[in-house]
Motif scaffolding. Structure first.
Motif: not given
Lengths: 376, 179, 147, 329
Positions: A214-222, A233-235, B100-114
């Protein structure tokens, strides 16, 4: 009292031994090494050691022109070459502000989805091979061969297509391809019913996959796991929906989501994705416009304005993103390739803890790893 | 999204107070200047801390936050609370600017925001705190970035070579690296 | 529905269904082609290694030694030399070598060629015992083809 | 016949050895051809007509290879294991009645003998795995033992059920009892025990598990343990293990044929003879191959749970049912 499929870390004994799984092992599909610390057949710690086929594509990107780097993109994840080329081409088009003609976009969608199906079919066969079932691999390859024939007919290549160009396509599709693709979608649906009868409903497979890994949605995000892993995982995270690119908004398709987060969920997500890809292909074939497949004003030597440009696509294994940093020269200043397998594997150490060896291998198979994609 | 976008921008902006010139030409729309002549040795735009919205269609991400190096972990924690996932960590070597530049990319799993969070480090001593305490997935990305650029992630559990051979003591993506 | 006996019976039936699927395949014809005895038709756009196009009028190459392909090649495997012969408007190639060991069959060279002097060969079953066997001299290959 | 008993016995033993050797070699061919058909390929075609000489070519190749004994292994046990793995198959076949008179040594406790020797091959695999001193091989050895212990019990329970019906351990006697049409077979003796087909299924599953065949091939499990107990074996050492697998399938299918499917008895009441025995046995062998190329492998604990939680209770139930039926009728 039955034999547990899982032992929590606290209950492990101190008498562990180290088992090197790979770099040459049938279940790692390539040269991935996993350093397993085992308590009997239970895994106390699994530490993936990638890098055995590291080729430094990112440095190669800094040494050649944009057009010269294009063939490299098909060779990162050789099973979904189209998507990778799409991301790179998309990033350059975004930066150079090239508008791609609609016919080219539709053909890109058709070929991308065909590539997705072929990639999922390879995964299906290889995953069953991990689980000890041999025959589905051959059936899946039979189907995949039909896709490869179609794609070879238009791109000239069977695996590393390199079909997209900045501003369009290498060449237009022909009538044979269109007819062949129609025939293929009609042929593929009954085959999926056969896979269901042979594999999906099989009690042995269900027992092996349900509530395993099992892999939780939280783990996927992290961990940044994407693609079928996070959807299992349901997302409902799919780049085609959430950051629409190309002409995907024109099509009706569902994003298969299973909330269980186990190996079976990931299996079902991929099988369902094949159906959805067939749906997209059918729609795209119906709506395919006439016209050119190459934008008119594409400079011979591409120079991007300074700045950084991202482009993400939904590859077969998840989100693949390209970040190009340009300094106004004809070669990129920096190319970052964000590979989905890399992030998907990074949660393996946490997810596999306490599992039995065969289950841990089922988990690894369900992540659908392509080793060159991890190592780049 | 548990936090509204305005809220997120406000919080991120608090982490990176604009230094000298808040109304610099790069401020409102950095992507709108493709015609900038690249005569200077340093081709990248001058770096000013700050959090700004960028045009997604032109850049491929929505929010660009340049933060001081000591605020990187805080930014990660903030985005974690907002429900973002870690996309990638990478570096860029600005040889001409000795940075040196460090770039951290983030995505949102349910919203269209990068969101792209970045920070600049001195090239001689590139050190920044690890965010693997917030996002365990950063562990591998930071190891890879250390491999390629030699950036030290302070507090990282294991910075031994990852994709490179285990005895590698070179950093191939540095611009002064010669094979 | 969830009685253990029912589950065992359903599980057993799923196994029988699976065996039904495979036995049906058992009596179907082969889908493979026995390669050395038979082979598939090559598709028209197949990308093999490159070959010089023969000018039907002169029997010579169309290459004008502009070196576009040399520049476009990502793997640096093409080497072209050319001279301008007396009485001719354009240069012509005197030497066209391809290091096929480095080629990744991307086809960039064919695309950039201004005179369409390059084509893909259909040669897919390559095997050799030495590296040197794949340092192809395309002009020489064209001449042997002419004969 | 006028041949003296010792000579007859020697002839039969030689015959059995030839039979086992031939089967082990050609069942590999059958397996490869069968697998190919299930996967819609032609299978071996190059060596001889339809690849019929392929097993011989393979054997020659294996024989010509060096037998590598890893330096850290237990050299004696390592060499002993392949020898040990082959012998029980030969011993068991000595008491199997191929035909009414075609049996090497008909002893009145033939059934006991078959099951006594039948378990030795598992010990041989364990020895091979242990002596290799390879981590994969040792895991495989441990798996083999627990698998064998788990499946020996339901198998013997099923056999006891059957013994209640037959009342004898003489294999030839058991076959004679099943004379006549096919509904006289023990498989269909529903008046003695209505669950007779279920006992056959249990016996069949246990036989698959005992011979380490898919879906119970825990010992080899190539996608998990590389080659399990055989990982360190090279050349003919590996070849013998490979052949022993098929020899044991032949033994298992022979026993199943004798016990449940009427041995050499004809299903239609006339023309009984060894050909019926071979036909039935090879059909079972084919079904074993068929199963292997259809199903994925079970989990290791799933396999043990299947035995302890389903097969043993069910076989115990059939045993009790059988004894009640025996008492009542």
């Amino acid at each position: 009292m039955s034999i547990p499929s899982f032992i929590p870390h606290e209950k492990m004994s101190d008498e562990t031994f180290v088992l090197n799984l790979g770099p040459q092992h049938p279940a790692t599909h390539g040269v991935l090494r996993v350093k397993l610390t085992m308590d009997g057949e239970y895994i106390a710690r699994a530490e993936p050691v990638p890098g055995y086929i590291h080729r430094m594509h990112e440095k190669m990107g800094e040494n050649r022109t944009y057009a010269q780097f294009l063939p490299n993109t098909s060779r990162i994840d050789y099973l979904s070459a189209m998507h990778y080329t799409h991301a790179f081409v998309g990033a350059v088009e975004r930066a150079a502000r090239i508008t791609v003609p609609p016919r080219a976009e539709y053909v890109r969608v058709i070929t991308s989805e065909l590539n997705r199906i072929s990639s999922h079919l390879v995964w299906f066969g290889a995953f069953l091979l991990d689980l000890g079932g041999f025959t589905p691999l051959l059936y899946a390859f039979d189907d995949r061969e039909k896709i490869l024939d179609l794609l070879e007919g238009i791109t000239g290549s069977r695996l590393t297509y390199c079909y997209y160009r900045f501003g369009g396509l290498y060449n237009d599709v022909d009538a044979d391809f269109l007819k062949g693709t129609r025939d293929f979608t009609a042929y593929m649906r009954p085959r999926l019913d056969m896979y269901r009868a042979l594999v999906t409903d099989n009690i042995i497979l269900r027992k092996r996959l349900e509530s395993i890994g099992p892999i939780s949605a939280e783990m996927c995000r992290k961990y940044g796991a994407t693609g079928p892993v996070i959807r299992g995982s349901g997302v409902a995270y799919d780049v085609r929906r959430i950051e629409p690119y190309s002409v995907y908004p024109e099509f009706q398709f569902d994003i298969p989501v299973y909330p269980e987060g186990d190996c079976m969920a990931r299996y079902l997500v991929r099988m369902e994705e094949i159906v959805q890809s067939l749906r997209i292909i059918d729609q795209a074939l119906d709506q395919l416009p006439e016209g050119p497949v190459m934008a008119e004003k594409v400079p011979r030597v591409i120079k991007l304005p300074p700045g950084d440009y991202c482009y993400a696509v939904e590859a077969a294994r998840g989100r693949f993103a390209v970040r190009i940093v340009s300094d106004n020269k004809d070669i990129p200043y920096r190319v970052k390739l964000r590979a989905p397998s890399f992030s998907n594997l990074s949660l393996y150490e946490e997810a596999s803890q306490g599992m039995m060896l065969p289950d841990a291998l089922a988990l690894m198979g369900s992540l659908d790893l392509v080793i060159p994609d991890i190592d780049r | 999204m548990s936090v509204s976008l305005e809220e997120l921008i406000a919080r991120l902006s608090r982490l990176c107070p604009p230094e000298a010139s808040p109304a610099s030409s790069e401020g409102p729309a950095p992507a709108e200047s493709p015609a900038a002549p690249a005569v200077a040795l340093a081709p990248a735009p001058a770096v000013t801390n700050g959090c700004r919205l960028v045009d997604y269609a032109a850049k491929g991400y929505h929010l660009d936050a340049i933060v001081p190096p000591d605020k990187v972990v805080e930014a990660a924690r903030l985005l974690d609370e907002a429900g973002f996932g870690l996309d990638a960590v990478t570096g860029v070597d600005w040889l001409a600017q000795e940075q040196m530049e460090v770039v951290y990319d983030y995505f949102h799993p349910s919203a269209s925001w990068r969101v792209a969070v970045r920070c600049r480090l001195p090239r001689q001593t590139p050190e920044v705190a690890t965010i693997s305490t917030v996002f365990p997935g950063a562990n591998w990305h930071e190891r890879e970035t250390h491999d390629f650029f030699g950036i030290q992630f302070v507090g990282h559990p294991d910075l031994s070579p990852f994709l490179l051979p285990e005895d590698a003591d070179y950093h191939p993506l540095r611009k002064d690296f010669v094979a | 529905m969830k009685s253990p006996i029912g589950e065992v019976i359903r599980g057993f039936m799923s196994l029988v269904t699976g065996m039904g699927v495979t036995i049906r395949q058992f009596f179907k014809p082969n889908v493979t082609v026995q390669y050395p005895h038979a082979s598939l038709k090559m598709t028209g756009r197949y990308r093999g290694h490159i070959e010089l196009v023969r000018d039907p009028a002169t029997g010579l190459s169309l290459c004008i030694a502009c070196k576009s392909c040399e520049k476009a090649c990502p793997s640096d495997c093409i080497a072209v030399e050319g001279v301008k012969r007396d009485g001719e408007k354009r240069k012509s190639a005197t030497d066209f070598k391809v290091d096929f060991t480095k080629c990744s069959l991307c086809g960039s060279c064919v695309e950039v060629c201004p005179t369409d002097a390059l084509k893909f060969s259909r040669n897919y079953n390559l095997a050799g015992t030495s590296r040197e066997a794949y340092y192809l001299d395309l002009l020489k290959r064209l001449q042997t083809e002419n004969k | 016949m006028n041949i003296s008993e010792p000579i007859r016995l020697l002839l039969f033993l030689a015959g059995i050895m030839a039979f086992v050797g031939f089967n082990a070699a050609y069942l590999v061919w059958v397996e490869r051809k069968g697998a190919a058909r299930f996967q819609r390929r032609p299978g071996p075609t190059e060596v001889g007509f339809a690849g019929l000489l392929q097993p011989i070519a393979d054997a020659l190749k294996l024989l010509s290879k060096q037998v590598i004994v890893p330096p850290t292994s237990d050299a004696i046990l390592f060499r002993l294991a392949p020898v040990l793995v082959m012998s029980p198959a030969l011993m068991c076949l000595a008491v199997i009645p191929f035909g009414e008179t075609l049996v090497a040594r008909n002893i009145n406790i033939g059934l006991v003998m078959v099951f006594a020797f039948g378990s030795i091959n598992v010990m041989a695999i364990m020895l091979g795995g242990w002596a290799s001193r390879n981590k994969y091989a040792v895991i495989s050895a441990a798996r083999v033992v627990s698998q064998d212990v788990a499946y020996e019990i339901p198998m013997l329970l099923v056999v006891i059920t059957l013994l209640m019906v037959t009342g004898t351990m003489d294999l030839n006697q058991i076959v004679r009892q099943q004379a006549g049409w096919f509904w006289h077979w023990n498989l269909f003796k529903l008046t003695a025990n209505p669950l007779m087909p279920v006992t056959f299924v249990i016996f069949y599953i246990c036989m698959l598990a005992e011979t380490n065949r898919a879906p119970f091939d825990m010992a080899e499990a190539e996608s998990e343990l590389v080659a399990g107990a055989f990982t360190e074996y090279a050349g003919m050492g590996f070849g013998v293990f490979f052949m022993a697998e098929y020899a044991n399938i032949v033994v298992g299918c022979s026993v199943a044929t004798v016990l449940f499917l009427g041995g050499w008895q004809s299903p239609i009441g006339v023309w009984s003879g060894p050909w019926w025995f071979l036909l039935k046995m090879y059909f079972l062998v084919f079904s074993v191959i068929w199963i292997r190329w259809t199903f994925p492998r079970t989990q290791f604990y799933g396999l043990l749970n299947l035995s302890w939680k389903i097969l043993i209770p069910v076989s115990l139930f059939t045993l009790v049912l059988s004894s009640i039926m025996l008492k009542l009728f």
